[in-house]
Design a protein around this motif. Structure first.
Motif, mmCIF file in Angstrom:
data_model
loop_
_atom_site.group_PDB
_atom_site.id
_atom_site.type_symbol
_atom_site.label_atom_id
_atom_site.label_comp_id
_atom_site.label_asym_id
_atom_site.label_seq_id
_atom_site.Cartn_x
_atom_site.Cartn_y
_atom_site.Cartn_z
ATOM 1 N N TYR A 5 -4.824 -40.086 77.739
ATOM 2 C CA TYR A 5 -3.834 -39.669 78.729
ATOM 3 C C TYR A 5 -4.416 -39.551 80.131
ATOM 4 N N ILE A 30 -7.457 -41.694 83.109
ATOM 5 C CA ILE A 30 -8.305 -42.832 83.447
ATOM 6 C C ILE A 30 -9.754 -42.365 83.515
ATOM 7 N N GLY A 53 -8.403 -47.336 81.150
ATOM 8 C CA GLY A 53 -7.134 -46.989 81.761
ATOM 9 C C GLY A 53 -6.304 -46.026 80.941
ATOM 10 N N PHE A 54 -5.130 -45.711 81.459
ATOM 11 C CA PHE A 54 -4.183 -44.789 80.831
ATOM 12 C C PHE A 54 -3.473 -45.499 79.682
ATOM 13 N N SER A 55 -3.407 -44.858 78.497
ATOM 14 C CA SER A 55 -2.729 -45.457 77.346
ATOM 15 C C SER A 55 -2.237 -44.353 76.423
ATOM 16 N N GLU A 110 -6.811 -36.814 84.575
ATOM 17 C CA GLU A 110 -5.463 -36.808 84.020
ATOM 18 C C GLU A 110 -4.492 -36.244 85.043
ATOM 19 N N GLN A 133 1.087 -38.402 82.953
ATOM 20 C CA GLN A 133 1.417 -39.455 83.907
ATOM 21 C C GLN A 133 0.205 -40.365 84.081
ATOM 22 N N ASP A 134 0.487 -41.612 84.430
ATOM 23 C CA ASP A 134 -0.602 -42.545 84.744
ATOM 24 C C ASP A 134 -1.158 -42.161 86.117
#
Length: 281
Positions: free
Chosen positions: A183, A185, A175-177, A266, A274-275
């Protein structure tokens, strides 16, 4: 002479009689009875004496030391040459190990992202007629189209681009972190699977990097940019107009930072990460 030797060795039992005449006194003549066995014995004795004499001269005179010194010199030269080649090979291997360690450290420390917010981009947000510039972490620079230009190239303005579908079907593997420097998924997918663009836009850049394989970025309306990494091949080129659902390329296990066949997605809005799950349904 050869006829004499042939005749001598042909008469094995009787042998031959050799008469020796003196040119000064023909009356003085000597006769000798020769048999082939006697001649062979004489030749063997002479051969053995020659071998013994040569061996004695070699070991009892300075000849042996001269020969041995030449052999030692040649052997020493060969050993020195081999040692120099080994040292050069060791230096080469050491340099290669240093390069590999530097590459591994670089791969571990570089985050899996491309874009950073640049000062020109921030200033450009205040003026819709200016071009925006984004500075990626891999030292490439991309010229970002203005929103006005994007709206002109789209066939029509779509209000329902987001939330959009996933660019490819597959389980979410990471995931996004921001804390981990990830940055986007990761979506696991089989190699050579096609992935789609999630909204209308214009292809901002297409490139290949050692870390991420083939990378394609698409600029959308409202300052949004979608970035797709670790592709095995791309269908589009920079400047192409794409509509939501168009195929951009195929997924693969490309780039040294890739741990398997997957698509990295991304989302960037006005230069900030952004997620992507906020834009996907």
């Amino acid at each position: 002479m050869w006829d004499f030797l042939k005749r001598l060795f042909s008469d094995h039992e009787d042998g031959i009689t050799v008469v020796v005449l003196d040119d000064n006194d023909p009356n003085l003549a000597n006769t000798f009875k020769l048999r082939s066995m006697d001649a062979m014995t004489l030749f063997v004795i002479i051969f053995l004496l020659a071998v013994l004499t040569t061996t004695a001269l070699f070991f009892l005179t300075p000849i042996s030391s001269i020969y041995q010194q030449r052999v030692d010199d040649n052997f020493r030269d060969e050993v020195i040459a081999i040692n120099e080649r080994v040292i050069a090979l060791q230096d080469s291997l050491t340099a290669r190990e240093v390069q590999l360690d530097e590459l591994k450290n670089f791969v571990r420390t570089v985050p899996d992202t491309t874009f950073e917010l640049g000062e020109d981009f921030i200033l450009g947000l205040q003026n819709a007629d200016r071009n925006y510039y984004i500075s990626p972490d891999n030292n490439y620079s991309y010229n970002m189209l203005t929103q006005h230009e994007v709206m002109n190239v789209l066939r029509k303005e779509r209000k329902d681009d987001f939330p959009s579908f996933f660019p490819i079907a597959g389980p979410l593997s990471q995931g996004f972190s921001i804390d981990l420097g990830h940055y986007g998924i990761d979506i696991a997918a089989t190699s050579d699977s096609e992935f789609k663009v999630i909204a209308d836009g214009t292809v901002l850049s297409t490139t290949w990097t050692i870390n991420f394989g083939f990378v394609i970025s698409v600029q959308h309306a409202d300052g949004l940019i979608s970035v797709y990494k670790h592709a095995a091949g791309l269908y589009k080129e920079k400047g192409d107009y794409v509509l939501k659902g168009d195929f951009l390329g195929i997924v693969g296990d490309r780039g040294v930072s890739s741990t398997g066949s997957h698509l990295h997605l991304e989302m960037w809005k006005n230069g900030a990460p952004q997620d992507p799950l906020l834009y996907l349904n």
